[in-house]
Design a protein around this motif. Sequence first.
Motif, PDB file in Angstrom:
ATOM      1  N   PRO A  52       0.856  -1.096   0.121  1.00  0.00           N
ATOM      2  CA  PRO A  52      -0.135   0.117   0.010  1.00  0.00           C
ATOM      3  C   PRO A  52       0.760   1.136  -0.050  1.00  0.00           C
ATOM      4  N   TYR A  53       0.388   2.463  -0.769  1.00  0.00           N
ATOM      5  CA  TYR A  53       0.936   3.589  -0.545  1.00  0.00           C
ATOM      6  C   TYR A  53      -0.071   4.674  -1.011  1.00  0.00           C
ATOM      7  N   SER A  77      10.255  -1.914  -2.008  1.00  0.00           N
ATOM      8  CA  SER A  77      10.642  -0.277  -2.208  1.00  0.00           C
ATOM      9  C   SER A  77      11.835  -0.092  -3.098  1.00  0.00           C
TER      10      SER A  77
HETATM   11  C1  LIG Z   1      -1.820   1.956   4.694  1.00  0.00           C
HETATM   12  C2  LIG Z   1      -0.659   2.183   4.290  1.00  0.00           C
HETATM   13  C3  LIG Z   1       0.047   2.943   3.552  1.00  0.00           C
HETATM   14  C4  LIG Z   1       1.330   3.076   3.209  1.00  0.00           C
HETATM   15  N1  LIG Z   1       1.951   4.211   2.543  1.00  0.00           N
HETATM   16  C5  LIG Z   1       3.074   4.506   2.310  1.00  0.00           C
HETATM   17  C6  LIG Z   1       3.670   5.580   1.666  1.00  0.00           C
HETATM   18  O1  LIG Z   1       2.974   6.431   0.935  1.00  0.00           O
HETATM   19  N2  LIG Z   1       4.863   5.760   1.427  1.00  0.00           N
HETATM   20  C7  LIG Z   1       5.888   4.852   1.968  1.00  0.00           C
HETATM   21  O2  LIG Z   1       7.126   5.092   1.893  1.00  0.00           O
HETATM   22  N3  LIG Z   1       5.313   3.819   2.563  1.00  0.00           N
HETATM   23  C8  LIG Z   1       3.905   3.585   2.599  1.00  0.00           C
HETATM   24  N4  LIG Z   1       3.631   2.480   3.332  1.00  0.00           N
HETATM   25  C9  LIG Z   1       4.666   1.244   3.454  1.00  0.00           C
HETATM   26  C10 LIG Z   1       4.713   0.398   2.423  1.00  0.00           C
HETATM   27  O3  LIG Z   1       3.556  -0.199   1.849  1.00  0.00           O
HETATM   28  C11 LIG Z   1       5.883  -0.731   2.201  1.00  0.00           C
HETATM   29  O4  LIG Z   1       5.865  -1.521   3.513  1.00  0.00           O
HETATM   30  C12 LIG Z   1       7.024   0.147   2.258  1.00  0.00           C
HETATM   31  O5  LIG Z   1       7.501   0.828   1.003  1.00  0.00           O
HETATM   32  C13 LIG Z   1       8.384  -1.074   2.376  1.00  0.00           C
HETATM   33  O6  LIG Z   1       8.128  -1.933   1.297  1.00  0.00           O
HETATM   34  P1  LIG Z   1       8.871  -3.272   0.959  1.00  0.00           P
HETATM   35  O7  LIG Z   1       8.378  -4.178   0.470  1.00  0.00           O
HETATM   36  O8  LIG Z   1      10.308  -2.793   0.572  1.00  0.00           O
HETATM   37  O9  LIG Z   1       9.238  -3.713   2.534  1.00  0.00           O
HETATM   38  P2  LIG Z   1       8.331  -4.458   3.516  1.00  0.00           P
HETATM   39  O10 LIG Z   1       8.368  -5.869   3.670  1.00  0.00           O
HETATM   40  O11 LIG Z   1       6.830  -3.850   3.260  1.00  0.00           O
HETATM   41  O12 LIG Z   1       8.694  -3.571   4.927  1.00  0.00           O
HETATM   42  C14 LIG Z   1       9.974  -3.703   5.585  1.00  0.00           C
HETATM   43  C15 LIG Z   1      10.085  -3.055   6.904  1.00  0.00           C
HETATM   44  O13 LIG Z   1      10.453  -1.589   6.536  1.00  0.00           O
HETATM   45  C16 LIG Z   1       9.748  -0.678   7.359  1.00  0.00           C
HETATM   46  N5  LIG Z   1       9.113   0.450   6.581  1.00  0.00           N
HETATM   47  C17 LIG Z   1       8.049   0.195   5.989  1.00  0.00           C
HETATM   48  N6  LIG Z   1       7.541   1.177   5.577  1.00  0.00           N
HETATM   49  C18 LIG Z   1       8.243   2.093   5.993  1.00  0.00           C
HETATM   50  C19 LIG Z   1       8.240   3.556   5.599  1.00  0.00           C
HETATM   51  N7  LIG Z   1       7.524   4.151   4.795  1.00  0.00           N
HETATM   52  N8  LIG Z   1       9.259   4.277   5.957  1.00  0.00           N
HETATM   53  C20 LIG Z   1      10.273   3.681   6.864  1.00  0.00           C
HETATM   54  N9  LIG Z   1      10.269   2.468   7.074  1.00  0.00           N
HETATM   55  C21 LIG Z   1       9.368   1.681   6.627  1.00  0.00           C
HETATM   56  C22 LIG Z   1       9.333  -1.389   8.399  1.00  0.00           C
HETATM   57  O14 LIG Z   1      10.077  -1.654   9.469  1.00  0.00           O
HETATM   58  C23 LIG Z   1       8.676  -2.725   7.692  1.00  0.00           C
HETATM   59  O15 LIG Z   1       8.547  -3.643   8.587  1.00  0.00           O
HETATM   60  C24 LIG Z   1       2.176   2.297   3.670  1.00  0.00           C
HETATM   61  C25 LIG Z   1       1.840   1.078   4.396  1.00  0.00           C
HETATM   62  C26 LIG Z   1       0.470   0.984   4.855  1.00  0.00           C
HETATM   63  C27 LIG Z   1      -0.161  -0.081   5.620  1.00  0.00           C
END
Ligand SMILES: Cc1cc2nc3c(=O)[nH]c(=O)nc-3n(C[C@H](O)[C@H](O)[C@H](O)COP(=O)(O)OP(=O)(O)OC[C@H]3O[C@@H](n4cnc5c(N)ncnc54)[C@H](O)[C@@H]3O)c2cc1C
Length: 248
Positions: A52-53, A77
Amino acid sequence: MAQQWIEGRVIERIDWTDRLHSLRIEAQIEPFRAGQFTKLGLQIGDEIVGRPYSIVSTPGDPVLEFYFSTVNEGPLSPRLSALKAGDAVQVAPKANGFLVLDEVPPAIHLWLVATGTGLGPFLSILKTPEPWQRFQRVVLVHAARTAAELTYRRTIASVAEAEPKRFSYIPFLSRETADYALAGRIPQAITEGQLEARAALRFDPAQCHVMLCGNPAMVEDATAALAARGLRKHRRKEPGQISMETYW
Ligand SMILES: Cc1cc2nc3c(=O)[nH]c(=O)nc-3n(C[C@H](O)[C@H](O)[C@H](O)COP(=O)(O)OP(=O)(O)OC[C@H]3O[C@@H](n4cnc5c(N)ncnc54)[C@H](O)[C@@H]3O)c2cc1C
Ligand SMILES: NC(=O)c1ccc[n+]([C@@H]2O[C@H](COP(=O)([O-])OP(=O)(O)OC[C@H]3O[C@@H](n4cnc5c(N)ncnc54)[C@H](OP(=O)(O)O)[C@@H]3O)[C@@H](O)[C@H]2O)c1
């Protein structure tokens, strides 16, 4: 079954710092409300990995904008932050989420309080007419580690220019100092009164609504600090003064 993904096209990537980016994407999703989120996804191996973003753009904008940080160990990300203009990205066509003004009960003052990328949904809300129709004062609080991470300053300045008497922007820095920013963390500044002093506005439960977004520990600690001032979580069945969205 509802369609899970549509293919969008990146039209621009903005690099704010090494780890903070925005993507501007063309995709015909269903109408959304300011403050909502949708999902972005990429094909990784034999599956689409989606997350989600929050949507930074305003309903009706022709382009969808997202603001995100690169979590090095995360699966999605780092790949999103490598996309460039012309690349395909999957977008969920239906937005969701309750961090929207429709869900905020009547109040006189609105506080929008974010850490890091939690700023995104508030930018969308601030660019709509609704806050200016409903609230006498709107305070945007954004906490980041460093000054370079206090992003979207131009967008925020244009809101301040349009609403100089009613809008306040209060940045926080936790790992650097600057004369324009409060030092430290939001919950402590609520408890100790620095945030109210800077805004020249009280956290009065009879007058304000607070929307919190970003780091779950900030959301929890700020909720506890506000509870000590008599504010409580808002629920449809039990109205309160605090709405929230946590990002992990
Ligand atoms: C409702 C909702 C809205 C979201 N909107 C945004 C958004 O607009 N922008 C955004 O950057 N992320 C947002 N997120 C977080 C996003 O969905 C992802 O989790 C994040 O981008 C990391 O993705 P990943 O697959 O690389 O790692 P993931 O496996 O998803 O996450 C790994 C770890 O990264 C850390 N993390 C996750 N998100 C963030 C963050 N934003 N900043 C710092 N640390 C973080 C946490 O410790 C998490 O356990 C949102 C999450 C939710 C539930
Ligand atoms: N920012 C960077 O330079 C950087 C670089 C590489 C990797 N990362 C990683 O990226 C992830 C996210 O970093 P981020 O800086 O975007 O987000 P973040 O850790 O949520 O920090 C954003 C702001 O929120 C504050 N904060 C953290 N916990 C809080 C709490 N319980 N109550 C109130 N405020 C709180 C931080 O203050 P504090 O500074 O006091 O924590 C900071 O001012 C982290 O896992 C980090 O290790 C960050």
